[in-house]
Enzyme design. Structure first.
Site, mmCIF file in Angstrom:
data_model
loop_
_atom_site.group_PDB
_atom_site.id
_atom_site.type_symbol
_atom_site.label_atom_id
_atom_site.label_comp_id
_atom_site.label_asym_id
_atom_site.label_seq_id
_atom_site.Cartn_x
_atom_site.Cartn_y
_atom_site.Cartn_z
ATOM 1 C CD GLU A 1 -36.473 115.463 -66.918
ATOM 2 O OE1 GLU A 1 -35.903 116.574 -66.945
ATOM 3 O OE2 GLU A 1 -35.850 114.382 -66.963
ATOM 4 C CG ASP B 1 -28.176 122.024 -71.139
ATOM 5 O OD1 ASP B 1 -26.941 121.848 -71.108
ATOM 6 O OD2 ASP B 1 -28.992 121.322 -70.515
ATOM 7 C CG HIS C 1 -28.467 115.843 -72.001
ATOM 8 N ND1 HIS C 1 -28.516 117.143 -71.586
ATOM 9 C CD2 HIS C 1 -29.749 115.391 -71.987
ATOM 10 C CE1 HIS C 1 -29.775 117.470 -71.312
ATOM 11 N NE2 HIS C 1 -30.542 116.423 -71.548
ATOM 12 C CG HIS D 1 -34.405 119.845 -70.164
ATOM 13 N ND1 HIS D 1 -33.335 120.299 -70.855
ATOM 14 C CD2 HIS D 1 -34.236 118.495 -70.055
ATOM 15 C CE1 HIS D 1 -32.544 119.266 -71.167
ATOM 16 N NE2 HIS D 1 -33.071 118.162 -70.693
ATOM 17 N NE ARG E 1 -11.351 115.614 -64.269
ATOM 18 C CZ ARG E 1 -10.650 114.963 -63.336
ATOM 19 N NH1 ARG E 1 -9.343 115.100 -63.289
ATOM 20 N NH2 ARG E 1 -11.257 114.198 -62.464
HETATM 21 N N1 ADE Z 1 -29.341 116.656 -68.036
HETATM 22 C C1 ADE Z 1 -29.096 115.448 -68.527
HETATM 23 N N2 ADE Z 1 -30.237 114.740 -68.597
HETATM 24 C C2 ADE Z 1 -31.220 115.540 -68.129
HETATM 25 C C3 ADE Z 1 -32.606 115.395 -67.936
HETATM 26 N N3 ADE Z 1 -33.253 114.264 -68.232
HETATM 27 N N4 ADE Z 1 -33.291 116.424 -67.421
HETATM 28 C C4 ADE Z 1 -32.675 117.553 -67.101
HETATM 29 N N5 ADE Z 1 -31.369 117.750 -67.253
HETATM 30 C C5 ADE Z 1 -30.650 116.747 -67.770
HETATM 31 ZN ZN ZN Z 2 -32.599 116.120 -71.229
#
Ligand code: ADE
Ligand code: ZN
Length: 329
Positions: free
Chosen positions: A202, A138, A18, A199, A71
Site C-alpha cells: 500500500e 489484524d 476496518h 496488507h 472503551r
Molecule cells: N488500518 C486502517 N486502515 C488502514 C490502511 N489503509 N492501511 C493499513 N492499516 C490500516
Molecule cells: Zn486496510
C-alpha cells in the site's frame, strides 16, 4: 451517473473494511462526547476537517485517536452492527470485517468480553440487517511484538465463532524490525486454520508483497497496488490469481496517489491481475463501497459488465464456501 442504480442493485461483498474505520460520523461524535478531552473533535464540521490527512502516518495517528474512544465491549458490538447496517443498505450481503483486537485489549477490555461482543454482533447483524459478518483479526504493526502476541493469543484462545482470517495493518515500513515475530504469528494462525490476509504494497514497494507471500503465506493482498514496480511479482500474482483488495479512495486520502485518475487500478486490470474493490475506512475517507464502484466507473470508464466482474471477483475471493458464494452470485 446512469450506473448508480446498477451499482446499488448489484449484490456485493466487502473484503477489506476496518471496524473502527467504518464507525459512522454520528457514532464517532457520540463516542467523543462520552469521552472528552482527547484529540477527536465534537462537531461534525470539525470531524470532517480532522479526517483530512497529510500522509499515511498522519492517518494512522487519527485512526488511533478514534480507536482510543472505544472503551467497552458494548461499543465494539455497536460498531459492528452499525457497519452491518450501513453495508446492508448498499446491498452488501457479506462482509469480512477487520478487527484490531489489540487496540481494544490495550484499553483494558478482557479478551473473552471482546469475543462475546463480536459473537453477539454477528447474530444482531443477521437478524436486524440480513447481512453475514465474518471477522479478520489484524496486527497493528506499529505496536510490534506485543501486538503480534496479543492478536495471536486472542485468535487462538478466544476466537469469535465467525473468525476466518488473520492479517496485519498499519505502517508497512516498521515490519522489518519485527520480521520474525510477525512471520511466527502468521505461521501459528495458519496452522490453526485461519486464512492469511495481510496488507502489503500500500505504502511500500514490491518487497513487502513478496514478504507477505513467502513469509506470511498470503492468500489475498490488502491493497497490493505497488506491485506494478516489479514485473516478476506481477507475473507471479497473475499466474496464481492472488486477489488484490484495492481501495482507490483510501489511496488518494492517505496520499499514496495524487488523484483518483492517477490510481493504478486500470493497469492492474490490463496486467490480468485479480482485482476486487473495497472501501477500507469509508467515513474517514468520505466514501462507501458503492461510492468506490461509482468512482471506478467514472475515473476509469468501466461499464456495467466490468463492475459486475469486480463484484463477482470479490465473492469468489471471499472465505465463503461454495454454497455461501452461490447464494450471492
Ligand atoms: N488500518 C486502517 N486502515 C488502514 C490502511 N489503509 N492501511 C493499513 N492499516 C490500516
Ligand atoms: Zn486496510
Amino acid at each position: 451517473s446512469p450506473l448508480t442504480a446498477f451499482v446499488d442493485a448489484l449484490p456485493k461483498v466487502e473484503l477489506h473494511v476496518h471496524l473502527v474505520g467504518s464507525a459512522s460520523v454520528p457514532t464517532v461524535l457520540e463516542l467523543a462526547r462520552r469521552h472528552p478531552g482527547g484529540p477527536v473533535p465534537l462537531t461534525e464540521e470539525a470531524l470532517r476537517d480532522f479526517y483530512v490527512f497529510r500522509d499515511f502516518p498522519h492517518f494512522a495517528e487519527v485512526y488511533l485517536a478514534v480507536s482510543d474512544l472505544v472503551r467497552d465491549p458494548e461499543d465494539v458490538a455497536t460498531l459492528v452492527v452499525g457497519t452491518a447496517r450501513d453495508l446492508a443498505a448498499q446491498n452488501v450481503r457479506y462482509v469480512e470485517l477487520t478487527v484490531t483486537p489489540y487496540s481494544h485489549q490495550r484499553v483494558g477490555m478482557p479478551m473473552p468480553a471482546i469475543t462475546e461482543a463480536l459473537d453477539r454482533a454477528v447474530r444482531d447483524a443477521r437478524e436486524r440487517h440480513g447481512i453475514r459478518v465474518a471477522y479478520i483479526f489484524d496486527i497493528p504493526a506499529e505496536f510490534g511484538e506485543d501486538a503480534a502476541r496479543g492478536t495471536l493469543d486472542h485468535a487462538l484462545n478466544h476466537p469469535p465463532e465467525a473468525l476466518v482470517g488473520f492479517g496485519i495493518g498499519g505502517d508497512e515500513s516498521v515490519r522489518a524490525k519485527h520480521r520474525d515475530a510477525f512471520r511466527d504469528a502468521f505461521t501459528a494462525a495458519r496452522a490453526a486454520g485461519l486464512r492469511s490476509l495481510p496488507h502489503a504494497g500500500e505504502m511500500t514497494g514490491p518487497e513487502t508483497i513478496w514478504e507477505a507471500l513467502e513469509h506470511y503465506g498470503a492468500e489475498r493482498i490488502g491493497h497490493g497496488t505497488n506491485c506494478l514496480a516489479d514485473p516478476r511479482l506481477v507475473a507471479h500474482l497473475r499466474e496464481h490469481q492472488i486477489p488484490l483488495e484495492v481501495c482507490p479512495t483510501s489511496n488518494v486520502c492517505t496520499g499514496q496517489v495524487a488523484t483518483i485518475a492517477d490510481h493504478p487500478l486500470p493497469h492492474l486490470l490490463e496486467e490480468g491481475l485479480y482485482v476486487t474493490l473495497n472501501s477500507d475506512d469509508p467515513p474517514m475517507f468520505n466514501t462507501t463501497l458503492t461510492g468506490e464502484y461509482r468512482a471506478a466507473a467514472e475515473a476509469f470508464g468501466l461499464g456495467a459488465a466490468d463492475l459486475a466482474d469486480l463484484a463477482r471477483n470479490a465473492v469468489r475471493a471471499s472465505c465463503l464456501d461454495a454454497a455461501g458464494q452461490r447464494e450471492i452470485l
